[in-house]
Design a protein around this motif. Structure first.
Motif: not given
Length: 782
Positions: A221-234
C-alpha cells in the motif's frame, strides 16, 4: 418592453413580433409574449430566450411560462448554458467551470435553482458535444454552486461508456468542491497492477487537502496527502507526503525492502514589508525509497536534501535573521557487493545549523567621503554526522567579516578598491595531520585574516555593423558587437590553520590566496532594420549624429542616405553572449592549505566554478566558458565548459539545444564530467567523477490544441555497455478533441539493481472539469 405590436387590457399586455422584455439584469425574448404586470405571470411562445444574471445564464426554448416576481418558470425543449457568453465573435467561456445543458423540460424553482428533466450536461459547445452526462433529472443550485444527478450515464462521442450512480459538477467560477475523484488504474512491471483513489476536501476558499491511497499488487500500500494554503500577499503554505508499506522484492535471490516516507513543506508569512519567516523543508526516510518509486528520473537520482527555516527583519540596509537548516546527502549507494550478499546500509552525511543568527548590511557611505562600509556576521551552533564520524554535540562558531570600499569612475572606467578583515572563532577543531577519518579535538580555534581587492572594469568596447552586406547576411538585421573586459585582484593572508578547521559550510573553506581573475564578455545584439519604433532625434540630410547609451536603451548609427530619423533600438535583442574567465594564483599552495592527492575545495575555487579541479598546488585555473546563442524565439543553444589547460582535458562540457517551431519541438543535452570525484577526500578507489550522458527529446503536438500529439525522450549513459546504456526512456501519444483528450505513455527506468521498471500510464481529460488517470502533468512529456 419592446415589440412590433402591443395591446393592453387592464394589467395584461399582449406583445407580438421580436418581443424583448428587460427585467432587472435579465432579458426575455420571444415571438409572442403575454405578460400580467400586476401578478408577474408571463407566457411566451416561439424562439423563447432568457439570458443574463450574475452567472451568465442563457436558456433557449420552444415555449414556456414564468413568474417574474417570484423568479420561477417552466421551459420546454430547452438548450441552455451557465458561464458562457456571446462576445459577438462567437461563444466564449465566462468562467473556469462552464455548464451547458439540454432538456425536454427545465423547471426554475427559484432565483438560483433549476431542475432539468430528461436532459444532458456538458462543458463542450453545443449542439454536438464531445462528451456529456445523460440523466432523467439534474438538480442545479447556484447557491450551493453545483449541479448533481443520480443514475446518470457518461457518453463519449455519443457512445455510452460509464454508469455513474451519483455525480456532481461545479457551476461557479471558484469551482472547488469536496468529493472523491475518479479511481486511477495502472500497471508497472515492478509494482504490478495499480489501483488508486483520492479524496479532495475544499476546506475553505484559501485552503484545501487531497488524500490518496494506492494499492500495488506486488509491493503493498502507498499513501499520499497534499495540503495547500494561499493567504494574503506572499503568504502561502504547502505540504506533501508520500509513503509505502513495502512487502519487499527479491532480486537475484536477495530480499530488499524499499519502503519509506518522503515529506516536504514550504511556506512563508510576512509580518510586515520588512519582516518575514519562510521555510522549505524535506524529510526522506530512505534514498532507496526515492530511487525505486519517484515518478521523475531527476528526482529518483537526486542525492541531496536541504531543509531550511529562517526569519529575517530588514531596515535601512541592515538585516538580522535566524535560520535552522539541515543538509542530508547520500555518500554511497546501498548496493549489494554481490548478488548473494546483503545490501550495504546507506551511508549519508548530515549537517545542521541549529541555529545560525546572522547580521549583515549593504554598503553605507561614510559621510560624503565616497568611502563605503559593510559587514557580515553570524553566530551558529553546528553539527556534522557521517559514516564513522560525528561531532560531539554542537560546535559554536562566531564569524565577523567587515569591509570598507572606495568605488571610483573616470572616462568610462570603473574601479572598486576594498580592504577588510575576518575573525572566526570555533569551540572545537580538527586534528592534523590527517590520517583517514576526521578526528575532532575539544580545543578552541581562532582563525583571522586580512583581505584586499581591486575590481577594474574597462569601458565597453562596441561597434555597430549596419552595411547592406551585414543586413543581407543577418536576414535584414543590423548588428552591434560589444566587448566587456574585467579584471579582479584579491589578496587574503593570515589563515595558517586551514587544515585544523572542521567543515560545515562555505565559511569554513576560506583560505589564503593571492590571485588575479581576468575575463571578457562578448555580446551580439541584432535589430530589424525596417522596425524603428522609437524615434526621438532627427538627422540633417544624410548625416547622422552619434548617440550614446541612455537609460539602458541601445542606440545604433543610422545608415548613410536613410532619411528616417534615428532613435533607440527598441526592437533589439541579444543574439549571442559569451563569457570567458580564468584565475591565476600567485600563491600555488594557498597558504599551505593544499594537500597533494586529495580534492581541495576553497571559497575562491567555488566562486569560479562548481566543478572541482584542485588536487595539487597549481598556478592557473581551468578556463571557464559560458556561451549562449538565441537565434529566435524558437531556437536556444547553450555551450558551457571548463577547460583544464594543465591536465589538458575538459573537466566539464555541457551542450544544450532547445527548438520549437509550430507543433514541432525537440531538445538535445550532452553532459560530460571528468573531474576529481566527490568522494576523493575519503580515499574511495575511484578518484574521478567520470560521466558521459546524452538526453534526447522529440515531439509533435500540444496539450492545449486539438489533434494528434506524439513525443519521446531517452537518457543514455555513453560510458556504459550497450545493455546498460539506456537510463530512462518514454514514449507518449495523445489525441485532443474540442473539449476532451486522451493520453497514454510507456516509461522505462533503468537504475541498476535498485530499479529496472516499465510503467504504463494514461489520462483522460475533460475540458474545464479535470483529468482521470495516473499520468501526472509533471511526468508528462508535453
Amino acid at each position: 418592453m419592446e415589440s412590433d405590436t402591443q395591446s393592453k387590457l387592464g394589467s395584461r399586455y399582449v406583445l407580438d413580433g421580436d418581443v424583448v422584455i428587460t427585467y432587472h439584469d435579465r432579458i426575455i425574448k420571444a415571438d409572442h409574449i403575454e405578460f400580467d404586470q400586476e401578478t408577474g405571470e408571463l407566457t411566451a411562445n416561439g424562439h423563447l430566450r432568457v439570458s443574463g444574471g450574475p452567472n451568465h445564464e442563457d436558456i433557449q426554448a420552444s415555449h414556456g411560462t414564468m413568474n417574474l416576481n417570484q423568479q420561477t418558470g417552466r421551459f420546454y425543449d430547452v438548450t441552455g448554458s451557465v458561464g458562457v457568453k456571446n462576445t459577438g465573435h462567437g461563444m466564449t467561456y465566462a468562467n473556469s467551470n462552464p455548464f451547458l445543458f439540454t432538456g425536454r423540460m427545465v423547471v426554475r424553482t427559484g432565483p438560483q435553482q433549476y431542475e432539468i428533466y430528461e436532459g444532458t450536461v456538458t462543458s463542450c459547445q453545443l449542439p454536438n458535444p464531445d462528451w456529456m452526462l445523460y440523466s432523467g433529472k439534474f438538480l442545479v443550485d447556484m447557491d450551493s454552486k453545483k449541479a448533481k444527478a443520480q443514475n446518470s450515464t457518461f457518453k463519449l462521442m455519443n457512445i455510452p461508456l460509464l454508469y455513474l450512480p451519483y455525480v456532481t459538477h461545479p457551476v461557479d467560477s471558484e469551482g472547488r468542491q469536496t468529493g472523491f475523484l475518479i479511481p486511477t488504474p495502472g500497471y508497472s512491471s515492478t509494482k504490478g497492477l495499480i489501483l488508486g483513489e483520492e479524496m479532495y476536501w475544499a476546506i475553505n476558499r484559501s485552503t484545501d487537502l487531497m488524500v490518496g491511497l494506492e494499492y500495488f499488487s506486488l509491493r503493498g500500500w502507498s499513501q499520499s496527502a497534499t495540503f495547500r494554503y494561499r493567504g494574503l500577499g506572499n503568504d502561502f503554505a504547502r505540504a506533501h507526503y508520500t509513503g509505502l508499506q513495502d512487502r519487499g522484492i527479491v532480486t537475484n535471490g536477495v530480499y530488499t525492502n524499499q519502503g519509506g516516507e518522503d515529506v516536504t513543506f514550504s511556506g512563508r508569512h510576512d509580518f510586515s514589508a520588512r519582516t518575514r519567516v519562510a521555510g522549505d523543508d524535506e524529510y526522506l526516510s530512505s534514498f532507496a525509497y526515492r530511487q525505486a518509486f519517484a515518478e521523475s528520473f531527476s528526482q529518483a537520482v537526486s542525492s541531496d536534501i536541504l531543509s531550511i527555516v529562517y526569519g529575517v527583519h530588514e531596515v535601512d540596509g541592515y538585516d538580522a535573521g535566524a535560520r535552522f537548516d539541515r543538509y542530508q546527502g547520500l555518500k554511497r549507494t546501498a548496493m549489494p557487493a554481490t548478488p548473494t550478499t546483503p545490501a550495504v546500509p546507506e551511508q549519508e552525511i548530515h549537517i545542521f545549523h541549529a541555529p545560525s543568527l546572522d547580521f549583515s548590511s549593504t554598503e553605507h557611505e561614510i559621510g560624503r567621503s565616497g568611502v563605503q562600509w559593510s559587514v557580515g556576521s553570524s553566530f551558529a551552533g553546528l553539527s556534522r554526522v557521517q559514516p564513522n564520524f560525528s561531532t560531539g554535540g554542537l560546535t559554536q562558531r562566531l564569524d565577523l567579516h567587515p569591509e570598507i570600499a572606495y568605488p571610483m569612475s573616470f572616462d568610462g572606467w570603473r574601479l572598486r578598491a576594498s580592504v577588510g578583515g575576518r575573525e572566526t572563532a570555533y569551540s572545537r577543531s580538527r586534528q592534523t595531520p590527517y590520517s583517514g577519518l576526521p578526528v575532532e579535538l575539544p580545543i578552541a580555534l581562532s582563525r583571522a585574516d586580512v583581505e584586499a581587492g581591486v575590481d577594474l572594469r574597462a569601458p565597453v568596447i562596441e561597434r555597430t555593423f549596419d552595411s547592406a552586406r551585414v543586413e543581407k547576411m543577418f536576414f535584414g538585421y543590423d548588428v552591434r558587437h560589444t566587448i566587456e573586459p574585467e579584471v579582479t585582484y584579491r589578496y587574503v593572508a593570515g589563515i595558517d590553520n586551514f587544515l585544523n578547521v572542521l567543515r560545515f559550510d562555505d565559511i569554513d573553506v576560506a583560505s589564503d590566496t593571492n590571485e588575479l581573475e581576468y575575463g571578457v564578455t562578448q555580446r551580439f545584439f541584432v535589430r530589424p532594420v525596417k522596425a524603428r519604433p522609437c524615434v526621438e532625434k532627427a538627422t540633417r540630410g544624410d548625416q547622422a549624429e552619434d548617440l550614446d547609451e541612455d537609460q539602458g536603451r541601445v542606440y545604433m548609427k543610422e545608415r548613410r542616405g536613410d532619411s528616417k530619423a534615428k532613435g533607440p533600438v527598441c526592437g533589439s535583442r541579444e543574439l549571442i553572449s559569451w563569457r570567458l574567465t580564468q584565475k591565476y594564483f600567485f600563491d600555488e599552495n594557498f597558504g599551505g592549505a593544499v594537500i597533494n592527492g586529495r580534492r581541495n575545495i576553497f571559497d575562491t575555487t567555488l566562486s569560479l566554478s562548481g566543478i572541482a579541479f584542485l588536487t595539487e598546488p597549481r598556478a592557473i585555473s581551468p578556463v571557464i566558458s559560458r556561451l549562449r546563442v538565441r537565434t529566435s524565439e524558437h531556437l536556444d543553444v547553450e555551450w558551457d565548459f571548463d577547460l583544464d589547460t594543465g591536465a589538458k582535458k575538459f573537466t566539464s562540457n555541457n551542450v544544450m539545444l532547445d527548438v520549437h517551431e509550430g507543433n514541432i519541438f525537440g531538445g538535445i543535452s550532452y553532459a560530460r564530467l571528468n573531474a576529481p570525484g566527490r568522494f576523493f577526500t575519503e580515499g574511495v578507489a575511484s578518484s574521478v567523477s567520470n560521466f558521459n550522458q546524452l538526453r534526447l527529446l522529440l515531439g509533435y503536438g500540444s496539450p492545449t490544441k486539438a489533434g494528434l500529439g506524439v513525443a519521446a525522450n531517452v537518457g543514455l549513459d555513453l560510458n556504459a555497455t550497450n545493455s546498460a546504456m539506456v537510463q530512462y526512456g518514454a514514449v507518449q501519444g495523445s489525441y485532443n478533441w474540442d473539449c476532451c483528450g486522451f493520453s497514454v505513455e510507456v516509461r522505462k527506468y533503468a537504475l541498476g539493481s535498485v530499479r529496472n521498471e516499465t510503467v504504463e500510464r494514461f489520462n483522460f481529460t475533460l475540458s474545464n472539469i479535470g483529468t482521470a488517470g495516473n499520468l501526472r502533468r509533471a511526468a508528462a512529456l508535453f
